[in-house]
Design a protein around this motif. Structure first.
Motif, PDB file in Angstrom:
ATOM      1  N   GLY A  57     -11.256  13.089   3.558  1.00  0.00           N
ATOM      2  CA  GLY A  57     -10.568  13.351   4.817  1.00  0.00           C
ATOM      3  C   GLY A  57      -9.922  12.114   5.404  1.00  0.00           C
ATOM      4  N   THR A  58     -10.627  10.976   5.326  1.00  0.00           N
ATOM      5  CA  THR A  58     -10.084   9.728   5.861  1.00  0.00           C
ATOM      6  C   THR A  58      -8.830   9.307   5.099  1.00  0.00           C
ATOM      7  N   LEU A  59      -8.881   9.393   3.775  1.00  0.00           N
ATOM      8  CA  LEU A  59      -7.714   9.021   2.978  1.00  0.00           C
ATOM      9  C   LEU A  59      -6.540   9.959   3.236  1.00  0.00           C
ATOM     10  N   LEU A  60      -6.825  11.241   3.416  1.00  0.00           N
ATOM     11  CA  LEU A  60      -5.750  12.190   3.714  1.00  0.00           C
ATOM     12  C   LEU A  60      -5.082  11.874   5.050  1.00  0.00           C
ATOM     13  N   GLU A  61      -5.880  11.459   6.031  1.00  0.00           N
ATOM     14  CA  GLU A  61      -5.313  11.110   7.328  1.00  0.00           C
ATOM     15  C   GLU A  61      -4.456   9.847   7.252  1.00  0.00           C
ATOM     16  N   HIS A  62      -4.619   9.080   6.157  1.00  0.00           N
ATOM     17  CA  HIS A  62      -3.806   7.877   5.946  1.00  0.00           C
ATOM     18  C   HIS A  62      -2.790   8.091   4.819  1.00  0.00           C
ATOM     19  N   ASP A  63      -2.354   9.346   4.678  1.00  0.00           N
ATOM     20  CA  ASP A  63      -1.257   9.703   3.765  1.00  0.00           C
ATOM     21  C   ASP A  63      -1.576   9.454   2.298  1.00  0.00           C
ATOM     22  N   PHE A  64      -2.853   9.636   1.915  1.00  0.00           N
ATOM     23  CA  PHE A  64      -3.235   9.489   0.506  1.00  0.00           C
ATOM     24  C   PHE A  64      -2.643  10.610  -0.344  1.00  0.00           C
ATOM     25  N   GLY A  65      -2.597  11.810   0.213  1.00  0.00           N
ATOM     26  CA  GLY A  65      -2.017  12.954  -0.498  1.00  0.00           C
ATOM     27  C   GLY A  65      -3.069  13.751  -1.246  1.00  0.00           C
ATOM     28  N   TYR A  66      -2.978  15.087  -1.151  1.00  0.00           N
ATOM     29  CA  TYR A  66      -3.960  15.958  -1.804  1.00  0.00           C
ATOM     30  C   TYR A  66      -3.991  15.747  -3.316  1.00  0.00           C
ATOM     31  N   ARG A  67      -2.829  15.503  -3.914  1.00  0.00           N
ATOM     32  CA  ARG A  67      -2.794  15.407  -5.371  1.00  0.00           C
ATOM     33  C   ARG A  67      -3.620  14.234  -5.891  1.00  0.00           C
ATOM     34  N   ASN A  68      -3.740  13.162  -5.100  1.00  0.00           N
ATOM     35  CA  ASN A  68      -4.432  11.959  -5.557  1.00  0.00           C
ATOM     36  C   ASN A  68      -5.948  12.052  -5.460  1.00  0.00           C
ATOM     37  N   LEU A  69      -6.477  13.102  -4.841  1.00  0.00           N
ATOM     38  CA  LEU A  69      -7.927  13.210  -4.654  1.00  0.00           C
ATOM     39  C   LEU A  69      -8.720  13.160  -5.966  1.00  0.00           C
ATOM     40  N   PRO A  70      -8.240  13.764  -7.080  1.00  0.00           N
ATOM     41  CA  PRO A  70      -9.021  13.656  -8.321  1.00  0.00           C
ATOM     42  C   PRO A  70      -9.220  12.234  -8.815  1.00  0.00           C
ATOM     43  N   LEU A  71      -8.367  11.297  -8.400  1.00  0.00           N
ATOM     44  CA  LEU A  71      -8.517   9.920  -8.847  1.00  0.00           C
ATOM     45  C   LEU A  71      -9.789   9.284  -8.285  1.00  0.00           C
ATOM     46  N   ILE A  72     -10.236   9.763  -7.118  1.00  0.00           N
ATOM     47  CA  ILE A  72     -11.516   9.297  -6.584  1.00  0.00           C
ATOM     48  C   ILE A  72     -12.630   9.691  -7.544  1.00  0.00           C
ATOM     49  N   GLY A  73     -12.532  10.893  -8.100  1.00  0.00           N
ATOM     50  CA  GLY A  73     -13.536  11.356  -9.065  1.00  0.00           C
ATOM     51  C   GLY A  73     -13.568  10.502 -10.314  1.00  0.00           C
ATOM     52  N   VAL A  74     -12.412  10.117 -10.793  1.00  0.00           N
ATOM     53  CA  VAL A  74     -12.366   9.258 -11.982  1.00  0.00           C
ATOM     54  C   VAL A  74     -13.123   7.962 -11.720  1.00  0.00           C
ATOM     55  N   ALA A  75     -12.831   7.312 -10.597  1.00  0.00           N
ATOM     56  CA  ALA A  75     -13.468   6.035 -10.286  1.00  0.00           C
ATOM     57  C   ALA A  75     -14.970   6.191 -10.091  1.00  0.00           C
ATOM     58  N   ALA A  76     -15.385   7.226  -9.346  1.00  0.00           N
ATOM     59  CA  ALA A  76     -16.812   7.432  -9.077  1.00  0.00           C
ATOM     60  C   ALA A  76     -17.582   7.728 -10.356  1.00  0.00           C
ATOM     61  N   LEU A  77     -16.997   8.519 -11.256  1.00  0.00           N
ATOM     62  CA  LEU A  77     -17.699   8.879 -12.492  1.00  0.00           C
ATOM     63  C   LEU A  77     -17.813   7.698 -13.436  1.00  0.00           C
ATOM     64  N   LEU A  78     -16.816   6.852 -13.488  1.00  0.00           N
ATOM     65  CA  LEU A  78     -16.914   5.680 -14.360  1.00  0.00           C
ATOM     66  C   LEU A  78     -18.033   4.748 -13.888  1.00  0.00           C
ATOM     67  N   LEU A  79     -18.173   4.587 -12.579  1.00  0.00           N
ATOM     68  CA  LEU A  79     -19.258   3.754 -12.054  1.00  0.00           C
ATOM     69  C   LEU A  79     -20.615   4.406 -12.327  1.00  0.00           C
ATOM     70  N   ALA A  80     -20.727   5.714 -12.110  1.00  0.00           N
ATOM     71  CA  ALA A  80     -21.975   6.417 -12.387  1.00  0.00           C
ATOM     72  C   ALA A  80     -22.340   6.334 -13.865  1.00  0.00           C
ATOM     73  N   LEU A  81     -21.340   6.435 -14.731  1.00  0.00           N
ATOM     74  CA  LEU A  81     -21.575   6.361 -16.172  1.00  0.00           C
ATOM     75  C   LEU A  81     -22.133   4.994 -16.558  1.00  0.00           C
ATOM     76  N   ALA A  82     -21.611   3.932 -15.961  1.00  0.00           N
ATOM     77  CA  ALA A  82     -22.121   2.589 -16.248  1.00  0.00           C
ATOM     78  C   ALA A  82     -23.589   2.474 -15.850  1.00  0.00           C
ATOM     79  N   ILE A  83     -23.958   3.028 -14.688  1.00  0.00           N
ATOM     80  CA  ILE A  83     -25.357   2.980 -14.243  1.00  0.00           C
ATOM     81  C   ILE A  83     -26.235   3.768 -15.200  1.00  0.00           C
ATOM     82  N   ALA A  84     -25.775   4.930 -15.658  1.00  0.00           N
ATOM     83  CA  ALA A  84     -26.571   5.759 -16.566  1.00  0.00           C
ATOM     84  C   ALA A  84     -26.836   5.049 -17.890  1.00  0.00           C
ATOM     85  N   VAL A  85     -25.807   4.427 -18.434  1.00  0.00           N
ATOM     86  CA  VAL A  85     -25.959   3.727 -19.714  1.00  0.00           C
ATOM     87  C   VAL A  85     -26.936   2.558 -19.566  1.00  0.00           C
ATOM     88  N   LEU A  86     -26.810   1.791 -18.495  1.00  0.00           N
ATOM     89  CA  LEU A  86     -27.716   0.655 -18.279  1.00  0.00           C
ATOM     90  C   LEU A  86     -29.147   1.128 -18.042  1.00  0.00           C
TER      91      LEU A  86
END
Length: 394
Positions: free
Chosen positions: A346-375
């Motif tokens: 919601g915060t990013l949308l209020e700053h003109d992030f755009g609905y289409r870009n929301l999946p990119l947050i998922g990419v970043a969050a999952l890559l970080l979670a994956l690193a923690i899981a492997v370690l």
């Protein structure tokens, strides 16, 4: 499926519908109550915070109560809470009613997971956890699209009345079918043991992974309806059908995840997370193309709900000697991530992030979670540690 597990499943379906259906009616709620869509998204954040904070506290305060009695009380409060949501005259009172419901929601899922695994043989515990989670996924197949369609036809308040009726039926089923004394009770003087168990690296890392995965999911899912309307250019009447596809994928995924949890837990969990990161990238690319978006949404639901059973099974295994607090913190981890994800989106949308870009947050969050899981898995194998009650490694 045994009748006690069926009762737990039905209650999980009611709770899941209450949590998720708001995403499908969010634009209507925002318009009727005179707030923006990003502000209305805080109804999801508030619900998640209530689960995260109130759920564990309520679980600890009631840990000596009969599990059946407690589950019945939670069901009764849930049903009344849905009625309060339906009659709320403004945004603030709707938020308050959802927070009340969310506290009992958080306590329910921790208790239900512990009770479910005591109702089956040890080798079927992953399946039992998956069955409770399937209540959430079936809510995405039937509850969310159905509730969205009811809201479109009769108004969003009718959606809450319907969810309340489901909660009432689920509470009756629990009263009839759940054994009088299911599950386990906390032993006297067990609080220190409960808190000590939380210090195990497998539990800490698993909870961190849960938070990150939910940030990725709910920074997008909170705003899935406006994304489908504005980016994919769907008609409003088509949105429930796309949510139905998400639910179909979710139901397939949750049972695959349950089987994988009973097979090779950590390798399966890591593989699922790789797929999740890939699907978020695919959602970004597919969102302007209706038919491609529909296919990708099925995969999104599948990989997201395949994740739940392995990660919860891992936490419950490593907290086997002190399950009450750890099991209550599982929905807390999920909902901290949901709250952060909804606010972040919601915060990013209020700053003109755009609905289409929301999946990119998922990419970043999952890559970080994956690193923690492997370690975490590498640490576990290197140290030779095993869950409480498991045979030691040779």
């Amino acid at each position: 499926m045994s009748l006690p597990l069926l009762a737990l499943f039905l209650a999980a379906f009611a709770f899941g519908t209450a949590e998720f259906v708001i995403a499908g009616i969010l634009p209507d709620v925002a318009t009727d109550l005179g707030v923006s869509v990003p502000v209305a998204g805080y109804l999801i954040s508030g619900y998640a915070i209530g689960i995260a904070i109130g759920g564990p506290l309520l679980a600890l305060l009631t840990n000596r109560m009969s599990r059946k009695t407690l589950i019945l009380l939670l069901g009764a409060v849930f049903t009344l809470g849905q009625a309060l949501c339906a009659i709320a005259p403004n945004f603030e009172l709707l938020m308050a009613a959802r927070v009340i419901v969310s506290v009992v929601h958080g306590a329910y899922f921790g208790i239900a997971a512990v009770v479910a695994v005591t109702l089956v043989a040890p080798e079927r515990r992953g399946f039992a956890v998956a069955l409770i989670l399937s209540g959430l996924t079936v809510s995405n197949i039937l509850g969310v699209p159905g509730g969205t369609a009811i809201g479109n036809a009769l108004g969003w308040r009718a959606t809450f009345w319907t969810v309340g009726a489901i909660g009432f039926v689920a509470t009756l089923a629990t009263a009839f079918f759940l054994p009088a004394a299911p599950g386990v009770q906390a032993a006297a003087g067990s609080f220190k043991r409960e808190f000590r168990a939380l210090g195990r690296q497998a539990i800490i890392c698993s909870l961190l992974i849960v938070v990150l995965v939910m940030i990725g999911q709910y920074s997008l899912f909170t705003f899935i309806a406006p994304l489908l309307l504005e980016v994919t250019q769907l008609e409003p009447g088509v949105v429930p059908w796309v949510l139905l596809l998400f639910g179909i994928g979710s139901t397939i995924g949750v049972f695959i995840g349950g089987r994988l949890a009973d097979w090779k837990l950590m390798p399966s969990l890591i593989g699922i997370m790789v797929l999740q990161a890939s699907v978020y990238a695919a959602l970004y690319l597919a969102s302007p193309v209706p038919w491609l978006m529909a296919i990708t949404v099925i995969a999104w639901g599948g990989v997201n709900f395949a994740f739940g059973s392995p990660v919860q099974s891992r936490i419950l295994a490593w907290a086997g000697d002190a399950p009450n607090l750890a099991s209550a913190l599982v929905p807390t981890g999920f909902n901290i991530g949901i709250a952060i994800g909804a606010v972040l989106g919601g915060t990013l949308l209020e700053h003109d992030f755009g609905y289409r870009n929301l999946p990119l947050i998922g990419v970043a969050a999952l890559l970080l979670a994956l690193a923690i899981a492997v370690l975490s898995y590498a640490w576990e194998r290197h140290s030779g540690d095993v869950p409480p009650g498991a045979p030691a490694a040779a």
